[in-house]
Design a protein around this motif. Structure first.
Motif, short mmCIF file in Angstrom:
data_model
loop_
_atom_site.label_atom_id
_atom_site.label_comp_id
_atom_site.label_asym_id
_atom_site.label_seq_id
_atom_site.Cartn_x
_atom_site.Cartn_y
_atom_site.Cartn_z
N LYS A 130 0.84 -1.20 0.00
CA LYS A 130 0.00 0.00 0.00
C LYS A 130 0.88 1.25 0.00
N LYS A 131 0.24 2.41 0.19
CA LYS A 131 0.94 3.68 0.03
C LYS A 131 0.88 4.53 1.30
N PHE A 132 1.97 5.26 1.54
CA PHE A 132 1.98 6.36 2.50
C PHE A 132 1.68 7.66 1.74
N LEU A 133 0.91 8.54 2.37
CA LEU A 133 0.59 9.84 1.79
C LEU A 133 1.26 10.90 2.65
N LEU A 134 2.27 11.58 2.09
CA LEU A 134 3.08 12.52 2.84
C LEU A 134 2.59 13.94 2.64
N GLY A 135 2.44 14.67 3.77
CA GLY A 135 2.06 16.08 3.70
C GLY A 135 0.92 16.40 4.64
N GLY A 136 0.84 17.69 5.04
CA GLY A 136 -0.26 18.15 5.88
C GLY A 136 -0.07 17.86 7.35
N VAL A 226 10.92 17.82 7.61
CA VAL A 226 11.54 17.35 6.38
C VAL A 226 11.15 15.89 6.18
N GLY A 227 10.84 15.52 4.93
CA GLY A 227 10.45 14.14 4.67
C GLY A 227 10.40 13.83 3.20
N THR A 228 10.23 12.55 2.90
CA THR A 228 10.09 12.09 1.53
C THR A 228 9.34 10.76 1.53
N SER A 229 8.71 10.46 0.41
CA SER A 229 8.04 9.18 0.22
C SER A 229 8.37 8.68 -1.17
N TRP A 230 8.52 7.37 -1.33
CA TRP A 230 8.99 6.83 -2.59
C TRP A 230 8.56 5.37 -2.73
N SER A 231 8.69 4.87 -3.95
CA SER A 231 8.54 3.45 -4.26
C SER A 231 9.80 3.00 -4.99
N GLY A 232 10.28 1.84 -4.63
CA GLY A 232 11.48 1.33 -5.30
C GLY A 232 12.74 1.79 -4.62
N THR A 233 13.66 2.39 -5.38
CA THR A 233 14.98 2.78 -4.89
C THR A 233 14.86 3.87 -3.82
N PRO A 234 15.54 3.75 -2.68
CA PRO A 234 15.49 4.79 -1.63
C PRO A 234 16.02 6.12 -2.13
N PRO A 235 15.64 7.22 -1.48
CA PRO A 235 15.95 8.57 -1.98
C PRO A 235 17.33 9.06 -1.59
N PRO A 262 13.95 14.80 -4.23
CA PRO A 262 12.89 13.99 -3.63
C PRO A 262 12.52 14.40 -2.21
N TRP A 263 13.27 15.31 -1.59
CA TRP A 263 13.00 15.70 -0.21
C TRP A 263 12.19 17.00 -0.16
N LEU A 264 11.16 16.99 0.66
CA LEU A 264 10.37 18.18 0.93
C LEU A 264 10.68 18.65 2.35
N TYR A 265 10.78 19.96 2.55
CA TYR A 265 10.95 20.44 3.92
C TYR A 265 10.30 21.81 4.07
N SER A 266 10.07 22.18 5.32
CA SER A 266 9.43 23.46 5.63
C SER A 266 9.91 23.94 6.98
N TYR A 267 9.72 25.23 7.22
CA TYR A 267 10.06 25.82 8.50
C TYR A 267 9.06 26.92 8.78
#
Length: 306
Positions: A130-136, A226-235, A262-267
């Protein structure tokens, strides 16, 4: 129409006053029914239910050496390692597993001022991951969700349902990543890190009692996510699923490298307090995507921080 019915029992064995192991076997039924096009279907739907039956278990190792020092204030360390498996009973190709680790530490800086950090990592695997949904954020009022996008394997956003799929019943939201919509990134695996500097200003400045519930629980924060989500090869290399677009046309398949980070971050900064008996959080976040700082976004949420 999608429904999930689940029956679960559990037991926990404490090793010490800070650590325990838990086991929770369960049975589940996932059901989907085609209701046809709305509001007036041209062709009457079959209305035949598609059922998938599962059996499985969830096990956890929990360590908790934290102490609550006030509303939304803690000191100490806590962590959890968990593993969950859904075994398809009618078709083994529907089986999947999930493993995750969640670590948190709350370091006292001065009086009741605390630096809180959290690290989370998880992955789905098996015949039908299944999938992780990143954000919010959790309990986000007036929330926004991203429904477009693809993984590097050409898989669409699981929230943009196309045809019948029961995967929507098992997706998992990965929060907090302020400054972004729900499902900004998605994939079989996720890594997320949060840091918050929490300052209960009034309580830090006075030793006496504070009569006002609003001011007693007023807290200011500065944060970094800071985070990332992916399928297959790690980021950790340039060969990630986020860095590729896949285009399929008949027997042909093209992989186009987009060089996206592939990385998202915020402050940003925020404030928390009790309003009409609800713990309310207001955050102002600057999102950074593909090395570009976006417009600041305001978030209004309910409930405590991690």
């Amino acid at each position: 129409k999608y429904t999930l019915h689940k029956f679960e029992v559990g037991a926990s064995l404490p090793f010490t006053d800070r650590m325990r192991v838990s086991l929770k076997p369960f049975g589940a039924v996932a059901t989907s029914i085609d209701l046809g096009e709305q509001p007036f279907p041209l062709n009457p739907p079959s209305a035949i239910a598609t059922n998938r039956y599962f059996a499985g278990a969830k096990t956890e190792i929990v360590y908790d050496n934290s102490v609550s020092t006030g509303m939304n204030l803690m000191e100490g360390t806590r962590g959890k390692i968990s593993f969950m498996h859904y075994q398809g009973l009618t078709d083994q190709q529907h089986s999947f597993s999930r493993a995750s680790i969640d670590l948190r530490h709350y370091q006292k800086v001065y009086r009741e001022i605390v630096l809180a950090v959290k690290g989370f990592g998880g992955t789905f695997f098996g015949p039908s991951p299944k999938k992780f949904l990143l954000g919010g954020m959790n309990n986000w009022l007036f929330n926004q969700t991203r429904y477009d996008g693809n993984t590097g394997e050409g898989q669409p956003n699981p929230l943009a349902i196309r045809g019948e799929t029961q995967d929507i019943l098992f997706v998992e939201y990965a929060t907090n990543l302020r400054g972004f919509d729900y499902a900004t990134l998605f994939g079989n695996s996720v890594i997320l890190f949060n840091a918050e500097f929490r300052v209960p200003l009034i309580r830090a400045l006075t030793n006496g009692p504070i009569a006002s519930n609003f001011f007693r629980n007023l807290q200011f924060t500065a944060f970094y996510d800071v985070g990332t989500s992916w399928s297959g090869t790690p980021p950790f290399t340039s060969e990630t699923s986020v860095s590729y677009d896949v285009i399929r046309d008949g027997p042909f398949e093209a992989h186009i490298k987009n060089y996206i980070n592939p990385w998202l971050y915020s402050y940003g900064v925020g404030a928390r307090t009790v309003v009409f008996s609800y713990y309310v959080k207001f955050d102002f976040a600057w999102p950074v995507e593909n090395y570009e700082v976006g417009k600041p976004r305001a978030y209004l949420t309910l409930g405590f921080d991690f």
